[in-house]
Design a protein around this motif. Structure first.
Motif, short mmCIF file in Angstrom:
data_model
loop_
_atom_site.label_atom_id
_atom_site.label_comp_id
_atom_site.label_asym_id
_atom_site.label_seq_id
_atom_site.Cartn_x
_atom_site.Cartn_y
_atom_site.Cartn_z
N PRO B 27 0.80 -1.23 0.00
CA PRO B 27 0.00 0.00 0.00
C PRO B 27 0.84 1.28 0.00
O PRO B 27 0.47 2.26 -0.64
CB PRO B 27 -0.82 -0.11 1.29
N PHE B 28 2.00 1.24 0.68
CA PHE B 28 2.87 2.43 0.69
C PHE B 28 3.47 2.66 -0.69
O PHE B 28 3.52 3.79 -1.17
CB PHE B 28 3.98 2.27 1.73
N VAL B 29 3.94 1.57 -1.29
CA VAL B 29 4.55 1.68 -2.62
C VAL B 29 3.51 2.21 -3.61
O VAL B 29 3.78 3.12 -4.39
CB VAL B 29 5.09 0.31 -3.08
N TRP B 30 2.32 1.64 -3.53
CA TRP B 30 1.25 2.03 -4.45
C TRP B 30 0.87 3.50 -4.25
O TRP B 30 0.65 4.24 -5.21
CB TRP B 30 0.04 1.11 -4.24
N MET B 31 0.81 3.90 -2.99
CA MET B 31 0.47 5.29 -2.67
C MET B 31 1.51 6.24 -3.27
O MET B 31 1.17 7.25 -3.89
CB MET B 31 0.41 5.43 -1.15
N ILE B 32 2.79 5.89 -3.12
CA ILE B 32 3.86 6.74 -3.65
C ILE B 32 3.78 6.78 -5.17
O ILE B 32 3.88 7.85 -5.79
CB ILE B 32 5.25 6.25 -3.17
N MET B 33 3.53 5.61 -5.78
CA MET B 33 3.41 5.57 -7.25
C MET B 33 2.25 6.46 -7.72
O MET B 33 2.41 7.27 -8.64
CB MET B 33 3.19 4.13 -7.72
N MET B 34 1.09 6.32 -7.06
CA MET B 34 -0.06 7.13 -7.47
C MET B 34 0.24 8.62 -7.35
O MET B 34 -0.19 9.43 -8.18
CB MET B 34 -1.29 6.80 -6.62
N SER B 35 0.97 8.96 -6.29
CA SER B 35 1.24 10.39 -6.06
C SER B 35 2.15 10.97 -7.13
O SER B 35 2.22 12.18 -7.29
CB SER B 35 1.85 10.58 -4.67
N LEU B 36 2.87 10.11 -7.84
CA LEU B 36 3.82 10.60 -8.85
C LEU B 36 3.30 10.43 -10.27
O LEU B 36 4.00 10.70 -11.24
CB LEU B 36 5.16 9.86 -8.71
N PHE B 50 4.89 1.40 -15.12
CA PHE B 50 6.11 2.13 -15.47
C PHE B 50 5.72 3.48 -16.04
O PHE B 50 4.88 3.57 -16.92
CB PHE B 50 6.95 1.32 -16.47
N PHE B 51 6.30 4.54 -15.52
CA PHE B 51 5.91 5.89 -15.93
C PHE B 51 7.02 6.86 -15.54
O PHE B 51 7.90 6.51 -14.74
CB PHE B 51 4.61 6.30 -15.25
N THR B 52 6.98 8.03 -16.11
CA THR B 52 7.91 9.09 -15.72
C THR B 52 7.28 9.88 -14.58
O THR B 52 6.21 10.45 -14.75
CB THR B 52 8.16 10.05 -16.90
#
Lengths: 306, 273
Positions: B27-36, B50-52
């Motif tokens: 959930p933390f990893v996903w949260m950080i990914m969503m925020s970026l 995968f995204f910039t």
């Protein structure tokens, strides 16, 4: 043999030290007093006030007069289907979440106990769920449980399973919320049990090994009895907190859909701070307190039996 | 014990542990990914792995939603509730440890078992009467319910570890007990005081219910701000995730410094309502 008392030299204190000597003599109650007064004002007094409120028909606004109704609010609660529904949901949530997190927590503790040498980083990771701000935890999980875009449904589909409505499904909302509680608090259970495992002496395990005991026998007859104190500590703590769960439920579902996840704590919050029925809310809270206390005492009575 | 495990068993058990850690972290990893991610990436039918990374969500939350003001409010409340908790709590903890006043620690049980909303309802009425709703005074007072018992409970153990000799030597030299407490004992328990302080701040920072009801427009804390932000029907997933990261980050950094004591804090203080 008698010894003459040694005369103690009387130190003459200057008058300005009299407060200091008074403080020295009474320090054991002067020192705790400010904290006790503060806690009395902030916890005990409100608790008593809450009991008084529960006997009144009263609104937050002073414009409406308040009146004494005795046990009326309590009787009202006992006749209120929404109260009984909230009690049922509170126990459903607790009885799903707590047993699962006790079992997973025990498993995780046993796994961690093997590899404690590499523990620094693992321990830090294990702490993350339980120290995170509950509102943030609720937000993350709400996003992951979104029926259309949530990543959990993507995982289900990848595994060839049906998509789920999660929080929007009346039958699934309580298990889904319990899942968040399990994710957040299994680590605490495991760390409490791990502490118990690590204080155990080696000798019984050595003896069992020499006697050729199976791993199950070692667990059943050595680990389990020695771990019981930790298990009951974790169980008591988790039962009390699961019954009181508020932040996660209020942020994720506000008690919905309908009142499908409106546990007693959440119901009391809504009657108190949305509908402003102060007296009735106070009665609901007293009942919640009784339930939590009975469960806490019950678990500890059970502990003496086992 | 691990020396007797077969390589296969070791592999299986390590995989299980790895899986458990993955589930905890995801959930933390996903949260950080969503925020970026951008809103388009966040609302894609299949998750974008995968995204910039872009910082737009953070800029949005911080600039448009007054996040820094709410952070300041949270810090004011947490710091004040912690400092006052210490001024009141440290002498009490010392006295409980030194004079074995175990009965006094019962107070902590009260704050542990009782749902916070039970204190909140009467406090809300009293603060309304006193015209204090929305003031820092009301928030700080209510957060003392969290910080004070926690500070007392954690520091008792530290005070008990201090040998009495040092204190007695000071008393023989003519120091008063209060003087010995301030000059000799407090410096010795400094690590315990810091630990308790950090834990108290974390729990105050995490507190939602008291801040939600007793706070006002000028005293809104971070969790309440983020909750309101969400409940006004925001569909901006990236911004919600960024807000969640921003609340969690300071807590994670602080908690790493007091790792060992967190379980003790959680079992004593109570974190939820």
């Amino acid at each position: 043999m008698s010894v003459a008392p040694i005369p103690t030299p009387t130190r003459r204190r200057p008058p300005n030290r009299s407060f200091s000597s008074w403080l020295d003599r009474n320090i054991r109650w002067v020192f705790p007093m400010p904290a006790l007064l503060a806690l009395f004002a902030l916890t005990i007094l409100p608790l008593i006030f809450n009991l008084v409120l529960s006997t009144q028909e009263r609104s937050v606004s002073d414009a409406l007069p308040s009146s004494f109704v005795g046990l009326g609010n309590y009787l009202g609660a006992l006749k209120d289907p929404r109260f009984w529904n909230s009690v049922k949901l509170m126990f459903q949530f607790t009885l799903i979440a707590v047993p699962v997190q006790m079992l997973l927590g025990l498993g995780l503790a046993l796994l961690l106990n093997r590899t404690m040498r590499a523990s620094g980083l693992i321990r830090a990771v294990v702490l993350l769920p339980m120290i995170s701000t509950p509102v943030a935890v609720a937000l993350i999980w709400a996003l992951m449980m979104d029926p259309n875009l949530g990543v959990l449904n993507y995982f289900l589909q990848t595994l060839g399973l049906e998509r789920s409505l999660w929080l929007a499904d009346v039958r699934l909302v309580i298990p889904a919320l319990a899942m968040v509680d399990i994710w957040q608090w299994t680590p605490l259970v495991s760390l409490i049990l791990l502490a118990g495992l690590q204080t155990m002496p080696d000798e019984p395990f050595e003896a069992a090994r020499i006697d050729g005991a199976s791993p199950w026998q070692v667990f059943r007859f050595i680990t389990w009895p020695m771990l019981q104190a930790s298990i009951f500590a974790a169980l008591t703590l988790r039962l009390i907190d699961a019954l009181k769960t508020f932040d996660i439920i209020e942020v994720m579902t506000q008690g919905g859909p309908g009142s499908a996840s409106e546990t007693l704590n959440v119901y009391a919050y809504h009657t108190g701070f949305e509908f402003l029925r102060v007296g009735y809310t106070a009665a609901l809270l007293s009942l919640l307190l009784v339930i939590v206390a009975v469960v806490a005492v019950g678990v500890n009575l059970l502990r003496r039996r086992v | 014990m691990s020396s007797r495990e077969s390589p296969l068993k070791q592999l299986v058990l390590n995989l299980l542990l790895g899986l458990a850690i993955l589930v905890m972290l995801f959930p933390f990893v996903w949260m950080i990914m969503m925020s970026l991610k951008t809103q388009v990436q966040n609302t894609a039918a299949t998750p974008v792995w995968f995204f910039t990374p872009v910082l737009d969500n953070y800029i949005n939350v911080i600039e448009r939603n007054n996040f820094l003001v709410f952070t300041k409010n949270s810090l004011i409340v947490a710091l004040a509730a912690t400092v006052i908790g210490m001024v009141l709590g440290l002498p009490a903890a010392y006295s409980i440890a030194r004079f074995k006043q175990r009965g006094l620690s019962l107070w902590i049980l009260v704050s542990r078992i009782i749902p916070y909303i039970t204190f909140l309802l009467p406090l809300f009425l009293v603060f309304t009467k006193l015209n204090l709703i929305g003031s820092f005074t009301a928030l700080i007072a209510s957060h003392l319910i969290i910080t004070l018992p926690l500070i007392v409970w954690i520091t008792i153990a530290f005070f008990e570890d201090i040998p009495t000799d040092l204190e007695e030597a000071a008393l023989v030299d003519g120091s008063s007990r209060a003087g010995a407490f301030v000059r000799i004992i407090l410096p010795l328990v400094a690590p315990g005081v810091i630990t308790a302080g950090i834990l108290a701040m974390i729990f105050s920072w995490n507190q939602f219910l008291f801040s939600l009801i007793l706070g006002g427009p000028n005293t809104k804390t971070v969790p309440v701000a983020v909750f309101n932000f969400l409940s006004y029907g925001s569909q901006d997933y990236g911004a919600i995730a960024a807000a969640a990261v921003l609340i969690t980050l300071p807590i994670i950094l602080l908690s790493l410094t007091v790792q060992r004591y967190i379980v003790k804090g959680l079992t004593a203080g109570g974190v939820k309502g």
